[in-house]
Design a protein around this motif. Structure first.
Motif, PDB file in Angstrom:
ATOM      1  N   PRO A   1      -0.701  -2.015   2.989  1.00 52.83           N
ATOM      2  CA  PRO A   1       0.056  -0.956   2.319  1.00 52.83           C
ATOM      3  C   PRO A   1       1.493  -1.623   1.943  1.00 52.83           C
ATOM      4  O   PRO A   1       2.068  -2.118   2.349  1.00 52.83           O
ATOM      5  N   ALA A   2       1.750  -0.777   0.983  1.00 47.53           N
ATOM      6  CA  ALA A   2       3.065  -0.990   0.138  1.00 47.53           C
ATOM      7  C   ALA A   2       4.354  -0.909   1.159  1.00 47.53           C
ATOM      8  O   ALA A   2       4.906  -1.852   1.025  1.00 47.53           O
ATOM      9  N   GLU A   3       4.156  -0.169   2.129  1.00 49.01           N
ATOM     10  CA  GLU A   3       5.352  -0.064   3.048  1.00 49.01           C
ATOM     11  C   GLU A   3       5.475  -1.291   3.888  1.00 49.01           C
ATOM     12  O   GLU A   3       6.537  -1.847   4.303  1.00 49.01           O
ATOM     13  N   HIS A   4       4.236  -1.789   4.223  1.00 45.36           N
ATOM     14  CA  HIS A   4       4.224  -2.743   5.078  1.00 45.36           C
ATOM     15  C   HIS A   4       4.817  -4.094   4.335  1.00 45.36           C
ATOM     16  O   HIS A   4       5.454  -5.018   4.798  1.00 45.36           O
ATOM     17  N   LEU A   5       4.146  -4.166   3.047  1.00 47.27           N
ATOM     18  CA  LEU A   5       4.789  -5.233   2.218  1.00 47.27           C
ATOM     19  C   LEU A   5       6.164  -5.267   1.802  1.00 47.27           C
ATOM     20  O   LEU A   5       7.215  -6.134   1.989  1.00 47.27           O
ATOM     21  N   ALA A   6       6.954  -4.135   1.762  1.00 45.91           N
ATOM     22  CA  ALA A   6       8.307  -3.826   1.481  1.00 45.91           C
ATOM     23  C   ALA A   6       9.048  -4.224   2.909  1.00 45.91           C
ATOM     24  O   ALA A   6       9.814  -4.779   2.798  1.00 45.91           O
ATOM     25  N   ASN A   7       8.597  -3.841   4.037  1.00 50.32           N
ATOM     26  CA  ASN A   7       9.168  -4.351   5.173  1.00 50.32           C
ATOM     27  C   ASN A   7       9.126  -5.914   5.467  1.00 50.32           C
ATOM     28  O   ASN A   7      10.101  -6.330   5.910  1.00 50.32           O
ATOM     29  N   LEU A   8       8.105  -6.387   5.110  1.00 48.98           N
ATOM     30  CA  LEU A   8       7.860  -7.824   5.169  1.00 48.98           C
ATOM     31  C   LEU A   8       8.775  -8.465   4.350  1.00 48.98           C
ATOM     32  O   LEU A   8       9.476  -9.360   4.736  1.00 48.98           O
ATOM     33  N   THR A   9       9.104  -7.971   3.076  1.00 53.42           N
ATOM     34  CA  THR A   9       9.771  -8.758   2.020  1.00 53.42           C
ATOM     35  C   THR A   9      11.124  -8.608   2.677  1.00 53.42           C
ATOM     36  O   THR A   9      12.138  -9.446   2.659  1.00 53.42           O
ATOM     37  N   ALA A  10      11.808  -7.399   3.101  1.00 53.16           N
ATOM     38  CA  ALA A  10      12.982  -7.235   3.638  1.00 53.16           C
ATOM     39  C   ALA A  10      13.247  -8.151   4.908  1.00 53.16           C
ATOM     40  O   ALA A  10      14.194  -8.793   4.747  1.00 53.16           O
ATOM     41  N   ALA A  11      12.351  -8.452   5.672  1.00 52.76           N
ATOM     42  CA  ALA A  11      12.113  -9.023   6.859  1.00 52.76           C
ATOM     43  C   ALA A  11      12.517 -10.688   6.578  1.00 52.76           C
ATOM     44  O   ALA A  11      13.383 -11.473   7.063  1.00 52.76           O
ATOM     45  N   LEU A  12      11.523 -10.944   5.287  1.00 48.25           N
ATOM     46  CA  LEU A  12      11.740 -12.430   4.999  1.00 48.25           C
ATOM     47  C   LEU A  12      13.131 -12.673   4.343  1.00 48.25           C
ATOM     48  O   LEU A  12      13.571 -13.927   4.352  1.00 48.25           O
ATOM     49  N   ASP A  13      13.489 -11.887   3.593  1.00 47.40           N
ATOM     50  CA  ASP A  13      14.731 -11.798   3.127  1.00 47.40           C
ATOM     51  C   ASP A  13      15.797 -12.059   3.896  1.00 47.40           C
ATOM     52  O   ASP A  13      16.894 -12.877   3.473  1.00 47.40           O
ATOM     53  N   ALA A  14      15.930 -11.418   4.995  1.00 42.09           N
ATOM     54  CA  ALA A  14      16.895 -11.481   6.017  1.00 42.09           C
ATOM     55  C   ALA A  14      16.946 -12.714   6.729  1.00 42.09           C
ATOM     56  O   ALA A  14      17.926 -13.218   6.966  1.00 42.09           O
TER      57      ALA A  14
END
Length: 129
Positions: free
Chosen positions: A112-125
């Motif tokens: 799901p797009a929301e999971h990808l967005a959360n994952l990307t934000a977490a990886l960026d952090a």
């Protein structure tokens, strides 16, 4: 035996490595099945501006066997007036690159797009710490 918690850095590092390898191998298999070398994809992406890679554009300006092969296959063409010529994708080159992008997107289609967005934000952090 205790299993690692989700916040255990070792468990996270292991998962990231496993996912990274899996994606790499799937992308490589897609390119191999299409008969496209990863360097070819890099050059086409730089020509089209899909990636910001000035060193690749310098390579294109110098020419060489790989650049000539792309032109011979009808994927790129020179544009300009002789001075400051630039390469641009042909319709065939753009279709090829669009197809590769669609295949890549399909790898993540089930997430799901929301999971990808959360994952990307977490990886960026994580990367910024």
């Amino acid at each position: 035996m205790n299993s690692p918690t989700p916040s255990d850095p070792r468990a996270l590092a292991h998962r990231l490595t496993t996912v990274g390898h899996a994606l790499h191998h799937r992308l490589f298999a897609q390119l191999h099945d299409s008969g496209i070398h990863p360097k070819t994809l890099l050059l086409l992406s730089a020509v089209d501006g899909r990636i910001d890679a000035p060193w690749v554009l310098d390579r294109l300006a110098r020419g060489g066997k790989r650049v000539t092969a792309l032109a011979d296959r009808g994927w790129i063409a020179r544009s300009g007036d002789g001075e400051g010529d630039r390469w641009s994708l042909t319709d065939e080159g753009r279709a090829l690159l669009d197809g590769v992008d669609a295949e890549r997107a399909a790898l993540l289609a089930d997430v799901p797009a929301e999971h990808l967005a959360n994952l990307t934000a977490a990886l960026d952090a994580l990367a910024s710490t």
